[in-house]
Design a protein around this motif. Sequence first.
Motif, PDB file in Angstrom:
ATOM      1  N   GLU A  82       0.809  -1.290   0.044  1.00 19.17           N
ATOM      2  CA  GLU A  82      -0.209   0.334  -0.055  1.00 19.17           C
ATOM      3  C   GLU A  82       0.703   1.478   0.050  1.00 19.17           C
ATOM      4  O   GLU A  82       0.644   2.245  -0.790  1.00 19.17           O
ATOM      5  N   MET A 108      -3.130  -4.343  -7.964  1.00 11.41           N
ATOM      6  CA  MET A 108      -2.430  -2.969  -7.431  1.00 11.41           C
ATOM      7  C   MET A 108      -1.968  -1.963  -8.544  1.00 11.41           C
ATOM      8  O   MET A 108      -2.296  -0.763  -8.853  1.00 11.41           O
ATOM      9  N   ARG A 121       2.557   1.911  -3.306  1.00 16.86           N
ATOM     10  CA  ARG A 121       1.365   2.373  -4.195  1.00 16.86           C
ATOM     11  C   ARG A 121       1.052   3.636  -4.159  1.00 16.86           C
ATOM     12  O   ARG A 121       1.273   4.525  -4.910  1.00 16.86           O
TER      13      ARG A 121
END
Length: 239
Positions: A175, A200, A178
């Motif tokens: 995350e 993703m 990202r």
Amino acid sequence: MLSARNLEVVYDDVVLALRGVSIDVPEDRIVALLGSNGAGKTTLLRALTGLLDIHDGEVTKGRVTLDDTPIHRASPERVVRQGVRQVLEGRRVFVELSVEENLKVGAHTARSRMADNLERVYALFPVLGDRRAAVAGYLSGGEQQMLAIGRAMMSEPRYLLLDEPTLGLAPRMVENIRDVVLEINKGGTAVLLVEQNATMALSIAHHGYVMETGRVVLDKPAEALLKDDDVREFYLGLH
Ligand code: ATP
């Protein structure tokens, strides 16, 4: 725009790794590059950054262009100077140097702006700022990946090429990477993102390519790829 046109790459004069690949990475965009092991993704990145030579690879047909100027015969140093920077698979950082020393090594193309760029990288990755004096070898895998990306950002690239940046990382770290890719792109850097984590990659990309055995087999906006039946089945695990 960074582009490959009908690119054919051969290793050791015998292994045909790319069989006529064309892709475009427009300025300011995020482009995802998906494909199974051995499809040719890393080879394509090497061809885009002048790194084929050191792997005994050669462009035998087609070309790579940056703003319409051919660069497939350029040295890796020249490609970096022209604003194209790759983060290699496997978080290669200098394990015996400190975080800050690693970042300074990455800054070789923009020394005069080193202090500004260090602050920019620390803003992007606060954990690197907190640990600037730590020896890089003691960072976690995710932190080392951040350091590898941060080092690339020190040269203010116009194009950032990331080879599997989330490989082996915990979900929270995925995350994090990202978000950072989004942030980097907002700052005006185009990103070519090679990922096994298709969900993703497609969730943040504008456009995506899927490669198989040296060819591009799908070339669509990311949103359309998310809806493509083959992509859903083979890369997203959905039916
Ligand atoms: P992975 O996700 O496993 O890295 P990939 O899609 O990046 O896969 P490449 O690493 O580009 O694929 O490999 C494409 C083809 O080229 C494969 O058949 C591989 O065995 C071959 N290849 C890659 N590097 C070399 C090399 N240095 N010498 C010879 N063949 C190579």
